[in-house]
Design a protein around this motif. Structure first.
Motif, PDB file in Angstrom:
ATOM      1  N   ASP A 233       0.838  -1.190   0.000  1.00  0.00           N
ATOM      2  CA  ASP A 233       0.000   0.000   0.000  1.00  0.00           C
ATOM      3  C   ASP A 233       0.876   1.244   0.000  1.00  0.00           C
ATOM      4  O   ASP A 233       1.087   1.888  -1.006  1.00  0.00           O
ATOM      5  CB  ASP A 233      -0.924  -0.004   1.218  1.00  0.00           C
ATOM      6  CG  ASP A 233      -1.820   1.223   1.275  1.00  0.00           C
ATOM      7  OD1 ASP A 233      -2.341   1.528   2.349  1.00  0.00           O
ATOM      8  OD2 ASP A 233      -2.001   1.898   0.235  1.00  0.00           O
TER       9      ASP A 233
ATOM     10  N   SER B 152      -2.027  -4.979   4.778  1.00  0.00           N
ATOM     11  CA  SER B 152      -2.497  -5.505   6.056  1.00  0.00           C
ATOM     12  C   SER B 152      -1.811  -4.869   7.255  1.00  0.00           C
ATOM     13  O   SER B 152      -2.134  -5.177   8.394  1.00  0.00           O
ATOM     14  CB  SER B 152      -2.267  -7.026   6.092  1.00  0.00           C
ATOM     15  OG  SER B 152      -0.888  -7.320   5.905  1.00  0.00           O
ATOM     16  N   ASN B 153      -0.885  -3.970   6.982  1.00  0.00           N
ATOM     17  CA  ASN B 153      -0.120  -3.365   8.082  1.00  0.00           C
ATOM     18  C   ASN B 153      -1.029  -2.552   8.990  1.00  0.00           C
ATOM     19  O   ASN B 153      -1.815  -1.732   8.520  1.00  0.00           O
ATOM     20  CB  ASN B 153       0.978  -2.487   7.495  1.00  0.00           C
ATOM     21  CG  ASN B 153       1.870  -1.887   8.552  1.00  0.00           C
ATOM     22  OD1 ASN B 153       1.459  -0.999   9.293  1.00  0.00           O
ATOM     23  ND2 ASN B 153       3.098  -2.358   8.629  1.00  0.00           N
ATOM     24  N   ASN B 154      -0.900  -2.767  10.295  1.00  0.00           N
ATOM     25  CA  ASN B 154      -1.736  -2.004  11.230  1.00  0.00           C
ATOM     26  C   ASN B 154      -0.918  -1.327  12.322  1.00  0.00           C
ATOM     27  O   ASN B 154      -1.486  -0.831  13.312  1.00  0.00           O
ATOM     28  CB  ASN B 154      -2.793  -2.904  11.869  1.00  0.00           C
ATOM     29  CG  ASN B 154      -2.172  -4.065  12.638  1.00  0.00           C
ATOM     30  OD1 ASN B 154      -0.969  -4.118  12.823  1.00  0.00           O
ATOM     31  ND2 ASN B 154      -3.007  -4.998  13.067  1.00  0.00           N
ATOM     32  N   ASN B 155       0.414  -1.311  12.153  1.00  0.00           N
ATOM     33  CA  ASN B 155       1.231  -0.646  13.168  1.00  0.00           C
ATOM     34  C   ASN B 155       2.031   0.531  12.631  1.00  0.00           C
ATOM     35  O   ASN B 155       2.698   1.224  13.388  1.00  0.00           O
ATOM     36  CB  ASN B 155       2.159  -1.657  13.857  1.00  0.00           C
ATOM     37  CG  ASN B 155       3.128  -2.300  12.881  1.00  0.00           C
ATOM     38  OD1 ASN B 155       3.477  -1.737  11.847  1.00  0.00           O
ATOM     39  ND2 ASN B 155       3.573  -3.514  13.192  1.00  0.00           N
ATOM     40  N   GLY B 156       1.966   0.763  11.331  1.00  0.00           N
ATOM     41  CA  GLY B 156       2.643   1.906  10.737  1.00  0.00           C
ATOM     42  C   GLY B 156       4.130   1.731  10.534  1.00  0.00           C
ATOM     43  O   GLY B 156       4.782   2.609   9.971  1.00  0.00           O
TER      44      GLY B 156
END
Length: 120
Positions: free
Chosen positions: A31, A101-105
């Motif tokens: 993304d 799918s990254n959710n922690n930056g």
């Protein structure tokens, strides 16, 4: 995903450079892509600019108005055009990418880095 940077070098203050980062592998999972820089002896890497799949961009205050990030999805390449370079821009520049799918930056992938040196 593999990221390969190019375009670093030595430039005089006030000059310009363009960095390129070519991505290969599972590109569809990516993304956000961006550029970080690191100046020894600092251990942390500073986010300079980023761009997501929609073209939304982010710039650090220190580079706003001087740097421009762009992305060519057909070539799987992200660019960083750096103008009006200053000595404080001297650093190792790293390309980075985040998965959808990254959710922690925090970046999931890193390039090997390219050195930018600005002489005053």
């Amino acid at each position: 995903v593999q990221l390969v940077e190019s375009g670093g070098g030595l430039v005089q203050a006030g000059g310009s450079l363009r960095l390129s980062c070519a991505a290969s592998g599972s590109i569809g999972s990516i993304d956000n892509m961006g550029w970080f820089r690191q100046t020894p002896p600092r251990k942390e890497r500073e986010l300079v600019a980023s761009i997501d799949n929609s073209g939304r961009t982010y710039y650090a205050n220190s580079v706003k108005g001087r740097f421009a990030i762009s992305r060519d999805n057909a070539l799987n390449t992200v660019y960083l055009q750096m103008n009006s370079l200053k000595s404080e821009d001297t650093a190792m520049y790293y390309c980075a990418a985040l998965r959808l799918s990254n959710n922690n930056g925090r970046p999931d992938y890193w390039g090997q880095g390219t050195q930018v040196t600005v002489s005053s």
